[in-house]
Design a protein around this motif. Structure first.
Motif, PDB file in Angstrom:
ATOM      1  N   GLU A   1       0.836  -1.209   0.000  1.00 27.26           N
ATOM      2  CA  GLU A   1       0.000   0.000   0.000  1.00 27.26           C
ATOM      3  C   GLU A   1       0.867   1.254   0.000  1.00 27.26           C
ATOM      4  N   ALA A   2       1.918   1.252   0.823  1.00 25.80           N
ATOM      5  CA  ALA A   2       2.795   2.420   0.900  1.00 25.80           C
ATOM      6  C   ALA A   2       3.550   2.620  -0.402  1.00 25.80           C
ATOM      7  N   MET A   3       4.045   1.543  -0.981  1.00 27.49           N
ATOM      8  CA  MET A   3       4.793   1.690  -2.238  1.00 27.49           C
ATOM      9  C   MET A   3       3.895   2.178  -3.368  1.00 27.49           C
ATOM     10  N   ARG A   4       2.645   1.708  -3.364  1.00 31.11           N
ATOM     11  CA  ARG A   4       1.721   2.175  -4.396  1.00 31.11           C
ATOM     12  C   ARG A   4       1.499   3.683  -4.263  1.00 31.11           C
ATOM     13  N   ALA A   5       1.314   4.161  -3.040  1.00 34.49           N
ATOM     14  CA  ALA A   5       1.093   5.590  -2.824  1.00 34.49           C
ATOM     15  C   ALA A   5       2.349   6.403  -3.100  1.00 34.49           C
ATOM     16  N   ASN A   6       3.500   5.887  -2.660  1.00 38.71           N
ATOM     17  CA  ASN A   6       4.746   6.640  -2.776  1.00 38.71           C
ATOM     18  C   ASN A   6       5.331   6.627  -4.183  1.00 38.71           C
ATOM     19  N   TYR A   7       4.797   5.752  -5.038  1.00 43.11           N
ATOM     20  CA  TYR A   7       5.326   5.717  -6.415  1.00 43.11           C
ATOM     21  C   TYR A   7       5.047   7.025  -7.151  1.00 43.11           C
ATOM     22  N   ARG A   8       4.134   7.820  -6.622  1.00 39.95           N
ATOM     23  CA  ARG A   8       3.908   9.154  -7.206  1.00 39.95           C
ATOM     24  C   ARG A   8       5.200   9.970  -7.193  1.00 39.95           C
ATOM     25  N   ILE A   9       6.016   9.764  -6.178  1.00 39.90           N
ATOM     26  CA  ILE A   9       7.288  10.487  -6.088  1.00 39.90           C
ATOM     27  C   ILE A   9       8.235  10.025  -7.189  1.00 39.90           C
ATOM     28  N   VAL A  10       8.300   8.726  -7.412  1.00 39.66           N
ATOM     29  CA  VAL A  10       9.142   8.195  -8.488  1.00 39.66           C
ATOM     30  C   VAL A  10       8.681   8.741  -9.834  1.00 39.66           C
ATOM     31  N   ASN A  11       7.363   8.733 -10.058  1.00 38.42           N
ATOM     32  CA  ASN A  11       6.838   9.258 -11.325  1.00 38.42           C
ATOM     33  C   ASN A  11       7.214  10.717 -11.526  1.00 38.42           C
ATOM     34  N   ALA A  12       7.164  11.496 -10.444  1.00 35.24           N
ATOM     35  CA  ALA A  12       7.531  12.910 -10.538  1.00 35.24           C
ATOM     36  C   ALA A  12       9.007  13.058 -10.904  1.00 35.24           C
ATOM     37  N   LEU A  13       9.867  12.245 -10.290  1.00 32.54           N
ATOM     38  CA  LEU A  13      11.286  12.286 -10.612  1.00 32.54           C
ATOM     39  C   LEU A  13      11.535  11.881 -12.058  1.00 32.54           C
ATOM     40  N   GLN A  14      10.825  10.867 -12.506  1.00 31.85           N
ATOM     41  CA  GLN A  14      11.011  10.417 -13.884  1.00 31.85           C
ATOM     42  C   GLN A  14      10.598  11.492 -14.890  1.00 31.85           C
ATOM     43  N   ARG A  15       9.504  12.164 -14.605  1.00 35.24           N
ATOM     44  CA  ARG A  15       9.074  13.250 -15.503  1.00 35.24           C
ATOM     45  C   ARG A  15      10.112  14.374 -15.522  1.00 35.24           C
ATOM     46  N   PHE A  16      10.597  14.740 -14.352  1.00 39.71           N
ATOM     47  CA  PHE A  16      11.589  15.809 -14.239  1.00 39.71           C
ATOM     48  C   PHE A  16      12.892  15.404 -14.934  1.00 39.71           C
ATOM     49  N   GLY A  17      13.286  14.153 -14.753  1.00 39.23           N
ATOM     50  CA  GLY A  17      14.535  13.693 -15.341  1.00 39.23           C
ATOM     51  C   GLY A  17      14.466  13.519 -16.843  1.00 39.23           C
ATOM     52  N   ARG A  18      13.284  13.167 -17.356  1.00 38.17           N
ATOM     53  CA  ARG A  18      13.140  12.931 -18.795  1.00 38.17           C
ATOM     54  C   ARG A  18      13.516  14.179 -19.592  1.00 38.17           C
ATOM     55  N   GLU A  19      13.228  15.345 -19.042  1.00 42.94           N
ATOM     56  CA  GLU A  19      13.541  16.595 -19.736  1.00 42.94           C
ATOM     57  C   GLU A  19      15.025  16.934 -19.678  1.00 42.94           C
ATOM     58  N   ARG A  20      15.764  16.225 -18.818  1.00 46.25           N
ATOM     59  CA  ARG A  20      17.174  16.567 -18.616  1.00 46.25           C
ATOM     60  C   ARG A  20      18.100  15.390 -18.890  1.00 46.25           C
ATOM     61  N   GLY A  21      17.549  14.296 -19.408  1.00 49.84           N
ATOM     62  CA  GLY A  21      18.374  13.134 -19.719  1.00 49.84           C
ATOM     63  C   GLY A  21      18.892  12.405 -18.502  1.00 49.84           C
TER      64      GLY A  21
END
Length: 385
Positions: free
Chosen positions: A292-312
């Motif tokens: 349950e916690a990992m499912r909720a906290n994966y929002r943070i990973v998704n945010a990092l991935q979006r931010f990183g995608r623009e910067r390689g």
């Protein structure tokens, strides 16, 4: 399908990071060739064996200790991280880390117990004088088994020191940390014992782990500390609030964040479906790693991935880079059992974001609530003091 999607995103981000680095960091190189080399795995720009990494200094004055800007946490090669490669593969990867310029390797008596120190000794003793293997005492280990108690009495510290020297195949420990606070032994007594071991040449530097700001001051006053090691990453920033980082800054003590990628979670490969080995993985016991916690906290990973995608950059590289830009005396020690992750981690040092970008990332992650405590009640009792 969700799990497969996560893996494909991870693969995409790793390729993007390699291409982005090739295009932005080597302007004098033909950019098409650079991108192709990165995609095909032929890029030897920074991962070429024999290259050095940028260095940082932990501690100050006589306690100063120069190390690579990123270290390597050996723990997961034998302990608390589910399945791991066989010993030959682990030794090979540790050698690869040395060849790529890593000079700081972290282990502890409790990891295994004992087997992690033995692995580090076998793999790294041949590089004596070129690299530094740091280890930790404090958790009680009797006949190769952990008791769950802390014991930092002077005679015990001395015995642990001799045992670690033997297992690591060293004449002197580059740095010896107190792993956890012993409530039955004053920290001043611990510091005095370490000072004596330094005079005898058996220990060169010392540090403490997960200690309060007040106790750090007491320890440092008796025997100057080189480093404080505590958990610190984008999902756990307690050291910013409890005075520990401020105390390190004031006293000239280095800081070594362990679990800088939050036990692998910020790298994007763990999710609610991940199965941890019940016999060799402490994440099974951590509230932050329930499905349950990992499912909720994966929002943070998704945010990092979006931010990183623009910067390689990958999410793991952003997590490490965020720590590195916090202060020049911070040296994270990510661990891995995979060469691809080692190279990914070290390539973090190739990227440079503006202070405004780092602040944007920090604000974005801070706005997402973290579900679950980092430790259960029993483990939480062992920190602080």
């Amino acid at each position: 399908m969700e799990h497969k999607e996560g893996i494909s995103r991870r693969a995409f981000l790793k390729t993007a990071a390699a291409v982005g680095a090739a295009l932005t960091i080597q302007p004098t190189m033909n950019k098409v060739q650079a991108a192709n080399a990165a995609i095909n795995g032929d890029d030897n720009r920074n991962m070429q064996k024999g290259n050095s990494l940028p260095h940082r200094t932990l501690g100050s004055g006589k306690a100063a200790f120069e190390v690579s800007a990123l270290g390597f946490g050996v723990m997961g090669m034998t302990y608390n991280r589910s399945q791991h490669p066989d010993k030959k593969a682990c030794v090979r990867l540790l050698h690869e880390a040395v060849e790529r310029g890593v000079t700081l390797f972290d282990t502890a008596i409790i990891y295994g117990p004992i087997t992690n120190e033995e692995l580090a000794g076998e793999a790294l003793s041949e590089f004596k004088g070129k690299i530094n293997v740091t280890t930790k005492f404090g958790h009680e280990v009797i006949d190769g088994k952990a008791t769950g108690r802390q014991d930092s009495r002077p005679a015990i510290i001395r015995r642990y020191c001799e045992d670690s020297l033997r297992r690591l195949r060293l004449d002197s420990l580059p740095m010896f940390y107190q792993h956890r606070y012993d409530r039955n032994t004053p920290i001043e007594e611990v510091a005095s014992t370490i000072a004596d071991l330094m005079k005898e040449g058996k220990v060169q530097h010392w540090g403490v782990c997960e200690l309060s700001a007040e106790s750090i001051r007491k320890a440092h006053a008796v025997c100057p500390l080189t480093a404080v090691q505590s958990e610190y990453h984008l999902m756990h920033r307690l050291v910013e609030e409890n005075g520990v980082l401020d105390t390190c800054r004031e006293l000239g003590i280095g800081f070594v964040p362990y679990s800088p990628i939050n036990r692998g979670f910020l790298g994007g490969e763990l999710n609610e479906y991940t199965q941890f080995d019940p016999n060799n993985d402490n994440r099974n016991t951590l509230p932050r790693f329930t499905p349950e916690a990992m499912r909720a906290n994966y929002r943070i990973v998704n945010a990092l991935q979006r931010f990183g995608r623009e910067r390689g950059m990958t999410s793991a590289q952003l997590a490490l880079g965020w720590l590195l830009q916090k202060a020049p005396w911070i040296v994270p020690i990510p661990g891995t059992t995979k060469l691809s992750h080692l190279e990914e981690n070290l390539r973090t040092l190739d990227f440079s974001l503006t202070p405004e970008e780092w602040q944007e990332l920090e604000n974005m992650v801070s706005a997402i609530p973290v579900m679950g405590d980092r430790y259960n009640a029993e483990q939480q009792k062992q920190v602080g003091g």
